[in-house]
Enzyme design. Structure first.
Site, PDB file in Angstrom:
ATOM      1  N   MET A 134       2.149   5.219  -1.026  1.00  0.00           N
ATOM      2  CA  MET A 134       0.994   4.350  -0.843  1.00  0.00           C
ATOM      3  C   MET A 134       0.121   4.401  -2.096  1.00  0.00           C
ATOM      4  SD  MET A 134       1.152   3.362   2.441  1.00  0.00           S
ATOM      5  CE  MET A 134      -0.336   3.289   3.392  1.00  0.00           C
ATOM      6  N   CYS A 135      -0.643   3.350  -2.313  1.00  0.00           N
ATOM      7  CA  CYS A 135      -1.568   3.299  -3.450  1.00  0.00           C
ATOM      8  C   CYS A 135      -2.604   4.415  -3.298  1.00  0.00           C
ATOM      9  CB  CYS A 135      -2.267   1.949  -3.508  1.00  0.00           C
ATOM     10  SG  CYS A 135      -1.155   0.639  -4.036  1.00  0.00           S
ATOM     11  N   PRO A 136      -2.958   5.009  -4.397  1.00  0.00           N
ATOM     12  CA  PRO A 136      -2.714   4.660  -5.793  1.00  0.00           C
ATOM     13  C   PRO A 136      -1.527   5.371  -6.424  1.00  0.00           C
ATOM     14  CG  PRO A 136      -4.380   6.347  -5.762  1.00  0.00           C
ATOM     15  CD  PRO A 136      -3.977   6.085  -4.312  1.00  0.00           C
TER      16      PRO A 136
ATOM     17  N   THR B 103       0.762  -2.659  -3.522  1.00  0.00           N
ATOM     18  CA  THR B 103       1.106  -2.076  -4.813  1.00  0.00           C
ATOM     19  C   THR B 103       1.265  -3.159  -5.876  1.00  0.00           C
ATOM     20  OG1 THR B 103       2.167  -0.165  -3.789  1.00  0.00           O
ATOM     21  CG2 THR B 103       2.818  -0.670  -6.044  1.00  0.00           C
TER      22      THR B 103
ATOM     23  N   ASN C 236      -2.089  -4.080  -7.276  1.00  0.00           N
ATOM     24  CA  ASN C 236      -2.626  -3.002  -8.116  1.00  0.00           C
ATOM     25  C   ASN C 236      -1.868  -2.874  -9.434  1.00  0.00           C
ATOM     26  OD1 ASN C 236      -4.620  -2.390  -6.259  1.00  0.00           O
ATOM     27  ND2 ASN C 236      -3.334  -0.932  -5.170  1.00  0.00           N
TER      28      ASN C 236
END
Length: 73
Positions: A10-12, A40, A43
């Site tokens: 998962m982000c980040p 993602t 981002n």
């Protein structure tokens, strides 16, 4: 080509892993990040834009993306 497997991350986390790789690759080289989280992609796009990197995202399987990032200084 360096490959970064971010399936399940998962982000980040994917962006941080990409940053670590981009610090060590040379001009003209590429890396491929594989992810199964659509957030993602957004981002990674922002990260690439901020760092003047080229990228191409492709959904290769339903819900799985391969993002190719290249460093061109």
């Amino acid at each position: 080509m360096v490959k970064i497997d971010c399936l399940g991350d998962m982000c980040p986390v994917p962006v941080l892993r990409l940053k670590n790789v981009m610090d060590s690759i040379k001009n003209g080289e590429e890396c491929m990040l594989v992810t199964d989280h659509s957030c993602t992609i957004t981002n990674i796009k922002s990260f690439c834009k901020a760092n003047h990197l080229k990228y191409k995202a492709e959904e290769v399987i339903n819900g799985v993306w391969e993002v190719t990032i290249s460093l061109n200084k």
